[in-house]
Scaffold this motif. Structure first.
Motif, PDB file in Angstrom:
ATOM      1  N   GLY A  96     -45.496  18.191 -70.907  1.00  0.00           N
ATOM      2  CA  GLY A  96     -46.584  17.831 -71.827  1.00  0.00           C
ATOM      3  C   GLY A  96     -46.602  18.725 -73.057  1.00  0.00           C
ATOM      4  O   GLY A  96     -47.037  18.310 -74.136  1.00  0.00           O
ATOM      5  N   ALA A 132     -52.255  14.365 -77.797  1.00  0.00           N
ATOM      6  CA  ALA A 132     -51.704  13.296 -76.953  1.00  0.00           C
ATOM      7  C   ALA A 132     -51.405  12.083 -77.823  1.00  0.00           C
ATOM      8  O   ALA A 132     -51.953  11.957 -78.929  1.00  0.00           O
ATOM      9  CB  ALA A 132     -52.723  12.929 -75.878  1.00  0.00           C
ATOM     10  N   THR A 168     -50.259  11.120 -71.353  1.00  0.00           N
ATOM     11  CA  THR A 168     -49.896  12.512 -71.057  1.00  0.00           C
ATOM     12  C   THR A 168     -50.729  13.449 -71.924  1.00  0.00           C
ATOM     13  O   THR A 168     -50.901  13.196 -73.119  1.00  0.00           O
ATOM     14  CB  THR A 168     -48.394  12.736 -71.335  1.00  0.00           C
ATOM     15  OG1 THR A 168     -47.661  11.810 -70.543  1.00  0.00           O
ATOM     16  CG2 THR A 168     -47.957  14.153 -70.993  1.00  0.00           C
ATOM     17  N   ASN A 169     -51.243  14.503 -71.330  1.00  0.00           N
ATOM     18  CA  ASN A 169     -52.157  15.478 -71.963  1.00  0.00           C
ATOM     19  C   ASN A 169     -53.544  14.886 -72.202  1.00  0.00           C
ATOM     20  O   ASN A 169     -54.412  15.557 -72.785  1.00  0.00           O
ATOM     21  CB  ASN A 169     -51.632  16.014 -73.315  1.00  0.00           C
ATOM     22  CG  ASN A 169     -50.349  16.807 -73.177  1.00  0.00           C
ATOM     23  OD1 ASN A 169     -50.043  17.312 -72.108  1.00  0.00           O
ATOM     24  ND2 ASN A 169     -49.594  16.914 -74.261  1.00  0.00           N
ATOM     25  N   LYS A 210     -58.480  11.825 -64.161  1.00  0.00           N
ATOM     26  CA  LYS A 210     -57.099  12.272 -64.279  1.00  0.00           C
ATOM     27  C   LYS A 210     -56.328  11.492 -63.219  1.00  0.00           C
ATOM     28  O   LYS A 210     -56.722  11.477 -62.044  1.00  0.00           O
ATOM     29  CB  LYS A 210     -57.049  13.771 -64.009  1.00  0.00           C
ATOM     30  CG  LYS A 210     -55.728  14.365 -64.274  1.00  0.00           C
ATOM     31  CD  LYS A 210     -55.863  15.862 -64.267  1.00  0.00           C
ATOM     32  CE  LYS A 210     -54.527  16.466 -63.975  1.00  0.00           C
ATOM     33  NZ  LYS A 210     -54.623  17.885 -63.726  1.00  0.00           N
ATOM     34  N   LEU A 216     -44.753  14.078 -60.525  1.00  0.00           N
ATOM     35  CA  LEU A 216     -45.451  14.797 -61.601  1.00  0.00           C
ATOM     36  C   LEU A 216     -46.921  14.954 -61.245  1.00  0.00           C
ATOM     37  O   LEU A 216     -47.817  14.741 -62.071  1.00  0.00           O
ATOM     38  CB  LEU A 216     -45.324  14.031 -62.930  1.00  0.00           C
ATOM     39  CG  LEU A 216     -43.933  13.987 -63.549  1.00  0.00           C
ATOM     40  CD1 LEU A 216     -43.888  13.033 -64.726  1.00  0.00           C
ATOM     41  CD2 LEU A 216     -43.493  15.371 -63.980  1.00  0.00           C
ATOM     42  N   SER A 219     -49.393  16.936 -63.346  1.00  0.00           N
ATOM     43  CA  SER A 219     -49.334  16.876 -64.810  1.00  0.00           C
ATOM     44  C   SER A 219     -50.515  16.038 -65.290  1.00  0.00           C
ATOM     45  O   SER A 219     -51.027  15.179 -64.578  1.00  0.00           O
ATOM     46  CB  SER A 219     -48.011  16.298 -65.292  1.00  0.00           C
ATOM     47  OG  SER A 219     -48.001  14.915 -65.156  1.00  0.00           O
ATOM     48  N   ASP A 220     -50.937  16.332 -66.511  1.00  0.00           N
ATOM     49  CA  ASP A 220     -52.161  15.751 -67.057  1.00  0.00           C
ATOM     50  C   ASP A 220     -51.864  14.341 -67.580  1.00  0.00           C
ATOM     51  O   ASP A 220     -51.247  14.172 -68.622  1.00  0.00           O
ATOM     52  CB  ASP A 220     -52.639  16.716 -68.168  1.00  0.00           C
ATOM     53  CG  ASP A 220     -53.806  16.191 -68.971  1.00  0.00           C
ATOM     54  OD1 ASP A 220     -54.186  15.024 -68.792  1.00  0.00           O
ATOM     55  OD2 ASP A 220     -54.329  16.966 -69.787  1.00  0.00           O
ATOM     56  N   THR A 221     -52.298  13.344 -66.821  1.00  0.00           N
ATOM     57  CA  THR A 221     -52.124  11.938 -67.221  1.00  0.00           C
ATOM     58  C   THR A 221     -53.486  11.274 -67.053  1.00  0.00           C
ATOM     59  O   THR A 221     -54.062  11.348 -65.970  1.00  0.00           O
ATOM     60  CB  THR A 221     -51.096  11.234 -66.305  1.00  0.00           C
ATOM     61  OG1 THR A 221     -49.945  12.059 -66.177  1.00  0.00           O
ATOM     62  CG2 THR A 221     -50.684   9.883 -66.852  1.00  0.00           C
ATOM     63  N   PHE A 374     -40.790   6.990 -69.338  1.00  0.00           N
ATOM     64  CA  PHE A 374     -41.136   7.568 -70.643  1.00  0.00           C
ATOM     65  C   PHE A 374     -40.446   6.802 -71.766  1.00  0.00           C
ATOM     66  O   PHE A 374     -39.290   6.427 -71.648  1.00  0.00           O
ATOM     67  CB  PHE A 374     -40.677   9.033 -70.726  1.00  0.00           C
ATOM     68  CG  PHE A 374     -41.438   9.968 -69.812  1.00  0.00           C
ATOM     69  CD1 PHE A 374     -42.771   9.771 -69.521  1.00  0.00           C
ATOM     70  CD2 PHE A 374     -40.800  11.055 -69.256  1.00  0.00           C
ATOM     71  CE1 PHE A 374     -43.466  10.637 -68.692  1.00  0.00           C
ATOM     72  CE2 PHE A 374     -41.473  11.937 -68.421  1.00  0.00           C
ATOM     73  CZ  PHE A 374     -42.812  11.723 -68.137  1.00  0.00           C
TER      74      PHE A 374
END
Ligand code: FAD
Length: 391
Positions: A96, A132, A168-169, A210, A216, A219-221, A374
């Motif tokens: 991220g 983001a 993401t983020n 979140k 992942l 991870s921030d999604t 991605f």
């Protein structure tokens, strides 16, 4: 446990100068102290703390390519490659940061007004602001023309309605670039897509949960919601109706970054596997002495070498400003696929130990399949390749 790969092993890559190697050394030292010891804890706690963003910013590792007037050092793309690779060696959750530094920031640098650049970019560099890019929607992924989020101009503002997902983020972001339809009657409809810069405290903006994922994990999604969100017209990025054109212009670097990170994750799997089978015994022999293991390692190393040769060539072309979207699309699809194939082989060589939740090898095996999504799924990437080679 998080392991680190030996430095200087393959530093003879043509785009790397002495300065890049010094940069690499200092990032690696920084990450060894500030990220590696905490990575497992971040995984359990659900993400990278904001304090880490500020630390990495303080050390000057974010957006080094930005102009001096915004706080950067005007570095070339080789520095972005080094940053992305070093973050990936620690773990994919740090991806991220690379998206913030080398995917989101370039949009503002390329298409933003001077006021927008001054407002956002210095804080991107210091890590005070996390960014983001929000394109995907609950009902739209690959077919961008189907964007449902609308931004209708009224009294000096765009009134934004809709939802974004898989961002993401997104959960921590202070600021997002959001793709919206500003002209509902445009023909073709993608000519109605524009990009808006939306701050987290915009009235009418809210975040959902979140999102949990198969890989992942921490991870921030996130999901983002816009309910009559009121965005000043001055927050339009570039020109109205040019959103898809801007996205296409930035796709080359995004796909290249994706291939670079995926290749590094694969290399790390090889490294972890070689270390493991050097120690593990079966039938009274170390596994690395068994012919089958040697064949498998040779196959993996060959694939990675081919991938590395291909990607390094593309990095050089990208640094020379060449248009290589077709080739980077090939690299993105082939390397993320190769990565999944190799991940399976590495897990097979670990067997039981490859499936234990906290182990880095198990985590890589869970994370790697998600990288294929991605910057577009394999199918959409292949359609572009076929079209661009005239088929
Ligand atoms: C971890 C993660 C992080 C992400 N981060 C972001 C982010 O920061 N910002 C953001 O906007 N999005 C993000 N995404 C979303 C990602 O870009 C989308 O998942 C991707 O674009 C695909 O969209 P979709 O999931 O809706 O699949 P769909 O578009 O619904 O596709 C489903 C399937 O149909 C296939 N398909 C679609 N069209 C065709 C066609 N024409 N021909 C043949 N097959 C087709 C696809 O290849 C796929 O196999 C992220 C996703 C993940 C998993």
């Amino acid at each position: 446990m998080v392991s680190t790969m030996a430095i200087n092993k393959d530093d003879s890559r043509s785009f790397l100068t002495e300065e890049h190697l010094l940069f690499k050394q200092s990032i690696r030292e920084f990450l060894a102290k500030e990220a590696v010891p905490f990575y497992d804890q971040w995984e359990k706690e659900g993400g990278i703390p904001c304090s880490f963003w500020e630390k990495i910013g303080d050390h000057g590792f974010l957006c080094p390519w930005l102009d001096v007037e915004f706080g950067g050092i005007g570095a070339d793309f080789g520095y972005s490659v080094v940053l992305a690779e070093e973050l990936e060696i620690v773990g994919s959750m740090l991806g991220g940061i690379s998206i913030h530094s080398d995917v989101v920031a370039p949009y503002i640098a390329s298409f933003g007004t001077i006021d927008q650049k001054q407002r956002y970019l210095p804080k991107f560099i210091t890590g005070e602001m996390i960014s983001a890019f929000a394109l995907t929607e609950p009902g739209m992924g690959s077919e961008l023309a189907d964007i449902q989020t609308t931004a209708i101009k009224k009294d000096g503002h765009y009134i934004v309605n809709g939802a974004k997902t898989f961002v993401t983020n997104g959960f921590k972001a202070d600021f997002m670039i959001v793709a919206c339809k500003t002209d509902l009657n445009a023909v073709p409809s993608q000519d109605g897509i524009s990009l808006l810069l939306i701050d987290k405290d915009t009235p009418g903006f809210s975040r959902g949960r979140k999102l949990g994922k198969a890989g992942l994990g921490s991870s921030d999604t996130a999901e983002l919601f816009f309910d009559d969100a009121s965005v000043p017209v001055g927050n339009l990025l570039g020109e109205e109706g040019k959103g898809l054109s801007y996205i296409t212009q930035k796709l080359q670097q995004e796909r290249l970054m994706c291939a670079i990170r995926s290749l590094m994750a694969t290399k790390d799997m090889l490294h972890l596997t070689m270390n493991f089978i050097k120690e593990r015994k079966a039938f009274d022999k170390k596994i690395n002495k068994l012919k089958n293991a040697q064949f498998t390692i040779a196959e993996i190393a060959t694939d990675i070498h081919l991938g590395r040769t291909f990607v390094d060539g593309l990095i050089c072309k990208h640094m020379n400003g060449e248009n290589i979207l077709t080739e980077v699309s090939m690299a993105k699809y082939w390397i993320t696929e190769m990565s999944k194939r190799i991940s399976d082989k590495c897990i097979q060589l670990h067997d039981g130990y490859g499936n234990m939740g906290d182990d880095k090898i198990a985590r890589r095996h869970r994370d790697i399949p998600l990288t294929t999504f991605f910057t577009g799924t394999d199918e959409t990437v292949k359609l572009l390749i076929a079209k661009n080679i005239g088929f």
